[in-house]
Design an enzyme around this catalytic site. Structure first.
Site, short mmCIF file in Angstrom:
data_model
loop_
_atom_site.label_atom_id
_atom_site.label_comp_id
_atom_site.label_asym_id
_atom_site.label_seq_id
_atom_site.Cartn_x
_atom_site.Cartn_y
_atom_site.Cartn_z
N HIS A 30 1.34 1.47 -5.79
CA HIS A 30 0.03 0.82 -5.93
C HIS A 30 -0.99 1.86 -6.42
CE1 HIS A 30 -3.77 -1.12 -5.02
NE2 HIS A 30 -4.03 -0.26 -4.06
N HIS A 59 -7.03 6.88 -3.38
CA HIS A 59 -7.94 5.94 -2.71
C HIS A 59 -7.34 5.22 -1.50
CE1 HIS A 59 -5.68 2.84 -4.77
NE2 HIS A 59 -6.29 1.96 -4.00
N ASP A 60 -6.01 5.21 -1.35
CA ASP A 60 -5.38 4.53 -0.20
C ASP A 60 -4.46 5.48 0.57
OD1 ASP A 60 -6.36 1.95 0.10
OD2 ASP A 60 -5.04 1.10 -1.44
N HIS A 69 0.84 -1.20 0.00
CA HIS A 69 0.00 0.00 0.00
C HIS A 69 0.87 1.25 0.00
CE1 HIS A 69 -3.30 -2.76 1.32
NE2 HIS A 69 -3.95 -2.02 0.44
N ASN A 70 1.48 1.52 -1.14
CA ASN A 70 2.33 2.71 -1.27
C ASN A 70 1.95 3.45 -2.55
OD1 ASN A 70 3.55 1.22 -3.39
ND2 ASN A 70 4.81 0.13 -1.88
N1 LIG Z 1 -2.99 -10.06 -4.93
C1 LIG Z 1 -3.71 -9.97 -3.81
N2 LIG Z 1 -3.76 -11.04 -2.97
C2 LIG Z 1 -4.48 -10.99 -1.84
N3 LIG Z 1 -5.20 -9.93 -1.46
C3 LIG Z 1 -5.17 -8.85 -2.25
C4 LIG Z 1 -4.43 -8.81 -3.45
N4 LIG Z 1 -4.59 -7.61 -4.03
C5 LIG Z 1 -5.41 -6.90 -3.22
N5 LIG Z 1 -5.76 -7.64 -2.14
C6 LIG Z 1 -6.68 -7.29 -1.05
O1 LIG Z 1 -7.73 -6.55 -1.63
C7 LIG Z 1 -7.90 -5.41 -0.83
C8 LIG Z 1 -8.50 -4.24 -1.51
O2 LIG Z 1 -8.60 -3.21 -0.54
P1 LIG Z 1 -7.30 -2.79 0.28
O3 LIG Z 1 -6.39 -2.08 -0.64
O4 LIG Z 1 -7.71 -2.13 1.54
O5 LIG Z 1 -6.59 -4.16 0.69
C9 LIG Z 1 -6.49 -5.09 -0.34
C10 LIG Z 1 -5.98 -6.45 0.01
O6 LIG Z 1 -6.47 -6.83 1.26
#
Ligand SMILES: Nc1ncnc2c1ncn2[C@@H]1O[C@@H]2COP(=O)(O)O[C@H]2[C@H]1O
Length: 451
Positions: A209, A245-246, A205-206
């Site tokens: 992404h 969004h994050d 989450h950077n």
């Molecule tokens: N390749 C992946 N494998 C497992 N979980 C994922 C993957 N990509 C996204 N996610 C999950 O999907 C979620 C989407 O919302 P978030 O970005 O909060 O957190 C993300 C992760 O928890």
């Protein structure tokens, strides 16, 4: 031995605050991570620097670092001490000028964006190399609509500025600057703040992404079904939502915030805690940058609310709810894209798809994302174990493997992309399904050299 980095003049787009003006002279900086990569040796973890100003020009702040290393407080990182010292930022955006926790000198270097320092260990400048990278990054942007776009490579070529450069490019591509009479400097300032508010310590989450999601969002906005109906306002919002969004994601999930009674969980009453925070953070950056200050307060409020509704749709715990609604609409064939509410709903679905599309990318990109998210999950599990909290699902490195997590996740996202393909009925949606299917197969029957 003291190494001195002389950072060039820092141009600012607003006057230097009084509290900084008063502080000419030495400052003390503590850190456990290196300025230009690599950890700082323990004995070097206290560094000194200097801030000075030119009283005749309040738009300029001079910053001098003596091997400066700043400590990041805002993310869980691999360093135990940093994890333990973590406190989430509040919704108040702090002054961008202070040398503060979470703002490294490298960030300041990036804000300069003059690329006059690009070496890791020396003070040498490599303008020729910079030019070469910049032109390659520009070349890549010509293919920004390709599903194979390699955001990892683009990030390297743009010197870690992929989110700023990509989003700025897309704003230009859609003529949003002209259409919304945006001030280019304010836009750049806003985008730099957005990029720097992502935590570089997070494996997944950077800002990279966010850049990846913004690029995917662009691909979806270009889908003929959508493109013909979207207004410039929809496009502006779609790109803004993807880029923000994050924002300020702490590298742990909502479940962690709830069980550790984090103040954000209390603030947002345990509901879409992170997404609410990302939204509020985005609004505070929009306001701080004054990017939309020339719009009427009604228009601004409307944009901010729609931005929130888009970001909130990325809450993965509400995935089934959105998916069922999407499926029901498609079954009834009652989505009319000349209706603004329906267009907004489709933007929500597009952002959801962009957010979780990494399993649908070509294998070499998808695999990288899979390892990054797994590393973030496992780090959270390590923290939970240390704090005697229950280890969250998927976060236990002793139980799960990357492949096992991917097979489960792809099974979760498959129905969404199937519905998206039903809606868009495009070559891209078929490519997406084909990558997703073959990636799942690779995780199920892993040829050793692929892992
Ligand atoms: N390749 C992946 N494998 C497992 N979980 C994922 C993957 N990509 C996204 N996610 C999950 O999907 C979620 C989407 O919302 P978030 O970005 O909060 O957190 C993300 C992760 O928890």
């Amino acid at each position: 031995m003291e190494v001195c980095y002389q950072l060039p003049v820092l141009p600012l787009d607003r006057p230097v605050p009084k509290h900084v003006l008063g502080r000419r002279g030495a400052i003390s900086i503590t850190s456990s991570s290196g300025l230009f990569g690599g950890p700082a040796p323990r004995q070097l973890s206290k560094r000194r620097g200097a801030v000075s100003y030119d009283s005749s020009d309040q738009m300029v702040l001079y910053i001098r670092m003596i091997d400066a290393r700043l400590r990041s407080q805002t993310s869980y990182t691999s360093e135990k001490s940093e994890r333990d010292g973590w406190t989430a930022q509040t919704d108040t955006v702090r002054s961008r000028l202070e040398l503060q926790p979470g703002r490294s000198a490298r960030c300041i270097h990036k804000i300069l964006h003059t690329s006059c320092y690009c070496g890791k260990d020396t003070q040498e400048s490599h303008p020729i190399l910079d030019q070469e990278y910049i032109s390659q990054a520009k070349f890549m942007l010509k293919k920004v609509g390709s599903w194979n776009f390699d955001v990892f490579l683009f990030d390297q070529l743009s010197n870690g500025n992929s989110l700023v450069d990509l989003t700025f490019h897309l704003f230009n591509e859609y003529s949003l600057i002209k259409l919304f009479e945006l001030d280019v400097l304010k836009l750049r300032h806003f985008l730099v703040m957005v990029q720097e508010s992502y935590h570089r310590q997070n494996p997944y989450h950077n800002a990279l992404h966010a850049a990846d999601v913004t690029q995917a969002m662009y691909c979806f906005l270009q889908e003929p079904q959508l493109f013909e109906s979207l207004t410039s306002c929809d496009i502006l919002l779609g790109l803004l939502a993807a880029a923000t969004h994050d924002l300020d994601h702490p590298g742990v999930n909502q479940s962690f915030l709830l069980k550790s009674s984090h103040h954000l969980a209390m603030l947002y009453q345990n509901m879409s805690v992170l997404e609410n925070h990302h939204w509020k953070f985005a609004v505070s950056l929009l306001r701080e940058s004054c990017l939309l200050s020339h719009l009427s307060s009604t228009d601004r409020e409307n944009l901010e609310n729609r931005l929130g509704s888009l970001i909130l749709a990325t809450d993965i715990s509400r995935h089934d709810e959105y998916l069922s609604e999407f499926r029901a609409h498609l079954n009834r064939a009652d989505l009319h894209l000349n209706n603004s509410q329906d267009r907004h709903f489709i933007l929500q679905m597009a952002l959801k798809c962009a957010d979780i599309c990494n399993p649908c990318r070509p294998w070499h990109l998808s695999k990288l994302w899979s390892h990054k998210i797994t590393e973030e999950f496992f780090r959270q599990g390590d923290i939970e174990r240390r704090k005697n909290l229950e280890v969250s699902t998927l976060c236990d490195r002793n139980t799960y493997t990357v492949g096992k997590i991917q097979i489960g996740f792809i099974s979760l996202v498959e129905p969404l992309f199937a519905e998206w393909a039903r809606f868009s009925d495009s070559p891209l949606s078929r490519i997406i399904i084909s990558h997703m299917t073959s990636n799942k197969l690779k995780w199920t029957h892993p040829p050793q050299e692929n892992m």
